[in-house]
Each structure stands twice: as structure tokens, then as C-alpha cells.
Design an enzyme around this catalytic site. Structure first.
Site, PDB file in Angstrom:
ATOM      1  N   SER A   1      58.442  27.779  81.288  1.00  0.00           N
ATOM      2  CA  SER A   1      58.849  26.528  81.940  1.00  0.00           C
ATOM      3  C   SER A   1      59.332  26.834  83.347  1.00  0.00           C
ATOM      4  O   SER A   1      59.916  27.907  83.586  1.00  0.00           O
ATOM      5  CB  SER A   1      59.982  25.867  81.147  1.00  0.00           C
ATOM      6  OG  SER A   1      60.561  24.816  81.907  1.00  0.00           O
TER       7      SER A   1
ATOM      8  N   TYR B   1      68.191  26.588  77.404  1.00  0.00           N
ATOM      9  CA  TYR B   1      66.736  26.381  77.424  1.00  0.00           C
ATOM     10  C   TYR B   1      66.107  27.213  78.542  1.00  0.00           C
ATOM     11  O   TYR B   1      65.124  27.936  78.324  1.00  0.00           O
ATOM     12  CB  TYR B   1      66.415  24.895  77.605  1.00  0.00           C
ATOM     13  CG  TYR B   1      64.935  24.606  77.703  1.00  0.00           C
ATOM     14  CD1 TYR B   1      64.125  24.647  76.567  1.00  0.00           C
ATOM     15  CD2 TYR B   1      64.341  24.311  78.928  1.00  0.00           C
ATOM     16  CE1 TYR B   1      62.757  24.393  76.659  1.00  0.00           C
ATOM     17  CE2 TYR B   1      62.986  24.052  79.024  1.00  0.00           C
ATOM     18  CZ  TYR B   1      62.199  24.095  77.886  1.00  0.00           C
ATOM     19  OH  TYR B   1      60.842  23.845  77.983  1.00  0.00           O
TER      20      TYR B   1
HETATM   21  N1  LIG Z   1      56.976  18.802  77.859  1.00  0.00           N
HETATM   22  C1  LIG Z   1      57.586  19.419  78.867  1.00  0.00           C
HETATM   23  O1  LIG Z   1      58.085  18.783  79.816  1.00  0.00           O
HETATM   24  C2  LIG Z   1      57.638  20.912  78.903  1.00  0.00           C
HETATM   25  C3  LIG Z   1      57.981  21.529  80.124  1.00  0.00           C
HETATM   26  C4  LIG Z   1      58.045  22.924  80.169  1.00  0.00           C
HETATM   27  C5  LIG Z   1      57.752  23.661  79.050  1.00  0.00           C
HETATM   28  N2  LIG Z   1      57.423  23.035  77.872  1.00  0.00           N
HETATM   29  C6  LIG Z   1      57.159  23.879  76.705  1.00  0.00           C
HETATM   30  O2  LIG Z   1      55.922  23.531  76.129  1.00  0.00           O
HETATM   31  C7  LIG Z   1      55.923  23.898  74.754  1.00  0.00           C
HETATM   32  C8  LIG Z   1      55.366  22.763  73.930  1.00  0.00           C
HETATM   33  O3  LIG Z   1      56.228  21.656  74.032  1.00  0.00           O
HETATM   34  P1  LIG Z   1      55.738  20.146  74.118  1.00  0.00           P
HETATM   35  O4  LIG Z   1      56.218  19.613  75.402  1.00  0.00           O
HETATM   36  O5  LIG Z   1      54.306  20.051  73.765  1.00  0.00           O
HETATM   37  O6  LIG Z   1      56.685  19.491  73.008  1.00  0.00           O
HETATM   38  P2  LIG Z   1      56.400  18.796  71.610  1.00  0.00           P
HETATM   39  O7  LIG Z   1      55.396  17.701  71.770  1.00  0.00           O
HETATM   40  O8  LIG Z   1      57.735  18.472  71.081  1.00  0.00           O
HETATM   41  O9  LIG Z   1      55.717  19.942  70.761  1.00  0.00           O
HETATM   42  C9  LIG Z   1      56.450  21.014  70.202  1.00  0.00           C
HETATM   43  C10 LIG Z   1      55.592  21.641  69.134  1.00  0.00           C
HETATM   44  O10 LIG Z   1      56.317  22.743  68.563  1.00  0.00           O
HETATM   45  C11 LIG Z   1      56.357  22.575  67.140  1.00  0.00           C
HETATM   46  N3  LIG Z   1      57.581  23.118  66.607  1.00  0.00           N
HETATM   47  C12 LIG Z   1      58.862  22.739  66.895  1.00  0.00           C
HETATM   48  N4  LIG Z   1      59.732  23.433  66.151  1.00  0.00           N
HETATM   49  C13 LIG Z   1      58.981  24.278  65.382  1.00  0.00           C
HETATM   50  C14 LIG Z   1      59.312  25.238  64.395  1.00  0.00           C
HETATM   51  N5  LIG Z   1      60.579  25.491  64.047  1.00  0.00           N
HETATM   52  N6  LIG Z   1      58.304  25.916  63.798  1.00  0.00           N
HETATM   53  C15 LIG Z   1      57.018  25.666  64.134  1.00  0.00           C
HETATM   54  N7  LIG Z   1      56.654  24.773  65.065  1.00  0.00           N
HETATM   55  C16 LIG Z   1      57.629  24.077  65.672  1.00  0.00           C
HETATM   56  C17 LIG Z   1      56.266  21.071  66.908  1.00  0.00           C
HETATM   57  O11 LIG Z   1      55.671  20.749  65.660  1.00  0.00           O
HETATM   58  P3  LIG Z   1      56.443  20.426  64.269  1.00  0.00           P
HETATM   59  O12 LIG Z   1      57.551  19.482  64.587  1.00  0.00           O
HETATM   60  O13 LIG Z   1      55.342  19.867  63.415  1.00  0.00           O
HETATM   61  O14 LIG Z   1      56.911  21.761  63.783  1.00  0.00           O
HETATM   62  C18 LIG Z   1      55.277  20.678  68.009  1.00  0.00           C
HETATM   63  O15 LIG Z   1      53.960  20.885  67.570  1.00  0.00           O
HETATM   64  C19 LIG Z   1      57.372  24.279  74.418  1.00  0.00           C
HETATM   65  O16 LIG Z   1      57.485  25.688  74.388  1.00  0.00           O
HETATM   66  C20 LIG Z   1      58.152  23.702  75.575  1.00  0.00           C
HETATM   67  O17 LIG Z   1      59.357  24.394  75.804  1.00  0.00           O
HETATM   68  C21 LIG Z   1      57.354  21.678  77.782  1.00  0.00           C
END
Ligand SMILES: NC(=O)c1ccc[n+]([C@@H]2O[C@H](COP(=O)([O-])OP(=O)(O)OC[C@H]3O[C@@H](n4cnc5c(N)ncnc54)[C@H](OP(=O)(O)O)[C@@H]3O)[C@@H](O)[C@H]2O)c1
Length: 260
Positions: free
Chosen positions: A140, A153
Site C-alpha cells: 500500500s 496498517y
Molecule cells: N482497497 C484499498 O484502498 C487498498 C489500498 C491499498 C492496499 N490494499 C490492499 O489490497 C489487498 C486486498 O484488499 P481489498 O481492497 O481488495 O479489500 P477487500 O475487498 O476487503 O478484500 C480482502 C480479501 O481478503 C480476504 N480476507 C480477509 N481476511 C482474511 C483471512 N483471515 N483469511 C483469508 N482471507 C481473508 C477477504 O475474503 P474473506 O472475507 O472471504 O476471507 C477478501 O477476499 C489488501 O492486502 C489491502 O491491504 C487495498
């Protein structure tokens, strides 16, 4: 039959991971999808099988639970078809540091750092033996922004950045490609899951744009891909400033300014 390596994607049930699944399936890669919500994974898998014809396996697993995570580690260790790991599963936490519960902090670190490192550890020896493979770690831009006020985070994502750069240094010469992807605010469920105030969200990139850009970086074998950074020279200058300090770290005497 797919001629490309299979891709294991964590956190594939929504957001960035789900979009990676879509894009890699359309490129003809077989997939192994991991997240806790097996129902959502199965719906996605059925849809992508129908649309693209690739083979998709689903592993419902909570990566914070060692027993369930071990299923994923075993698959990475033992399945020679998997040639790409997308370490994407992660979470964020709302609130200031003094309001965050220490157990919740520990859980966040376990998901964003320990699980990610363990999955890379599971697959790296096999990739090194094969002389090929790719590890994509989702970090991130918050890792570069202590001013954002998301200390834990951001610290987990600083781990992801350093871990990726270190792995690239160690494993790159052995044929392994390691990419750190640093998204900024992206429209996914992460905000709602973290309990963020919807009225206080930053401007958000669409998730398809983010993943498509990250894949351009992947195809170019970029070490660090920052889709929202328009001026690539800024990252180069930042990294050059860091590298310029390295020879000084070998000094055996403290710097003049620390001598009384
Ligand atoms: N969206 C942003 O603004 C942003 C910015 C920078 C970085 N990121 C990074 O991008 C990555 C993906 O995030 P996203 O934005 O796509 O968020 P998201 O839509 O909330 O997706 C998170 C994913 O991780 C899974 N997950 C959460 N806890 C878990 C666990 N304990 N075991 C296995 N799977 C788990 C969730 O599925 P289940 O609930 O089914 O387990 C979901 O598929 C993360 O690493 C996040 O930090 C996001």
C-alpha cells in the site's frame, strides 16, 4: 489445456483479489482461489469457469488460523502447476492507535505480514528449484505515509514492501520475479470492513483500473508498481536517495553531529 502456470490468489472473494482472478482467468491461467468465504469463491469460480474455460480450485481458509493456513501452504509446496502466488488477502483497521485493541492489532499483523510471509516461504524453495516463478505482494502507498494516521496498517504494508524488495534481491538471481504492488485508495469492501466512515473516504481508484495497471507492471517485471504515481521519476529519486546512504552505514565512528 492451460499452457501457462496456475495462479494461487489469496483474498479472491472480493475486491482486488477477485479482479486478479478475473484477469488471470481471461489470460488463460488456471486458478486456485483462497479466502474465508467459500460460498463467494465458488460462485466466482463457476462464473469464471463458464466464461473462460480454465480450471479453478477453491480453498476456503482463514489465513489467521494456522491449521487452515497450512492447507494453503501445503498446496503451494506440493503443486508444481502453481507458478504464480498473489499474496493479496489483507485488512485495515479504523481508528487512532490509542483506540485500537491490542488483540485486534496482533490479528491484523498476523494476516497482513505473517500469513503473507509464510505463504511465500512455502512456495519459494520449489520456485528456486524450478528456476522460475512469480510472487506478487499487495502492499500500500500507506507504507510510505506515516502522516496518514494508520500506523499499524502502514507498518504492516512497510513490511510487505521491504519483504518484497528483499526477496527480489535474494531470489531474483535465481529466476524468481517478485513484485510489490502499492495501491492507494481503491474502491473495494476494505473500507466498510474496517469500519471507516463512508463520508470521510479519500478519492478512490476503480479496482479494475488498479489491477490492470498492476498487471502492466507485472508484464514489465517491475519490482515496485505504484499505479497512482504518475511521475515514476519520483520513486526512482526516492530509491536513489536510499541507495546513496548505503555506503555511509559502514562507518565505524558516529557522525560528527553526535559527538559532544
Ligand atoms: N482497497 C484499498 O484502498 C487498498 C489500498 C491499498 C492496499 N490494499 C490492499 O489490497 C489487498 C486486498 O484488499 P481489498 O481492497 O481488495 O479489500 P477487500 O475487498 O476487503 O478484500 C480482502 C480479501 O481478503 C480476504 N480476507 C480477509 N481476511 C482474511 C483471512 N483471515 N483469511 C483469508 N482471507 C481473508 C477477504 O475474503 P474473506 O472475507 O472471504 O476471507 C477478501 O477476499 C489488501 O492486502 C489491502 O491491504 C487495498
Amino acid at each position: 489445456m492451460a499452457t501457462q502456470p496456475a495462479v494461487l490468489i489469496t483474498g479472491a472473494s472480493s475486491g482486488i483479489g477477485m479482479t486478479y482472478a478475473d484477469r488471470f482467468a481471461r489470460r488463460g491461467h488456471d486458478l486456485v482461489l483462497v479466502a474465508r468465504d467459500g460460498f463467494r469463491l465458488e460462485i466466482l469460480a463457476q462464473h469464471l469457469r463458464q466464461e473462460t474455460g480454465v480450471t479453478i480450485d477453491v480453498i476456503p481458509a482463514d489465513l489467521m488460523k494456522s491449521g487452515e493456513r497450512a492447507l494453503v501452504e501445503t498446496r503451494l509446496r506440493d503443486d508444481p502447476r502453481i507458478g504464480i502466488l498473489v499474496n493479496n488477502a489483507g485488512a485495515a483497521m479504523a481508528g487512532g492507535y490509542e483506540t485500537q485493541d491490542a488483540d485486534a492489532v496482533e490479528r491484523l499483523m498476523a494476516l497482513n505480514t505473517t500469513a503473507l510471509a509464510r505463504l511465500a516461504s512455502a512456495v519459494a524453495p520449489r520456485f528456486v528449484k524450478a528456476g522460475e516463478g512469480a510472487i506478487v505482494n499487495i502492499g500500500s502507498v500507506v507504507s510510505l505515509m506515516p502522516e496518514f494516521g494508520q500506523t499499524v496498517y502502514g507498518a504492516t504494508k512497510a513490511f510487505v514492501l521491504f519483504f518484497s524488495q528483499g526477496l527480489a534481491f535474494e531470489l531474483g538471481p535465481k529466476g524468481i520475479y517478485v513484485q510489490a504492488v502499492l495501491p492507494a485508495g481503491t474502491r473495494t469492501e476494505i473500507w466498510e470492513r474496517a469500519g471507516a466512515d463512508p463520508a470521510a473516504l479519500p478519492p478512490l481508484m476503480e479496482v479494475g483500473d488498479l489491477v490492470d495497471a498492476a498487471l502492466v507492471g507485472f508484464d514489465r517485471r517491475e519490482a515496485v508498481t505504484i499505479p497512482p504515481l504518475h511521475d515514476a521519476a519520483q520513486w526512482d529519486a526516492f530509491d536513489a536517495a536510499r541507495r546513496a546512504m548505503l555506503p555511509g552505514f559502514g562507518a565505524v565512528l558516529p557522525a560528527e553531529r553526535y559527538r559532544s
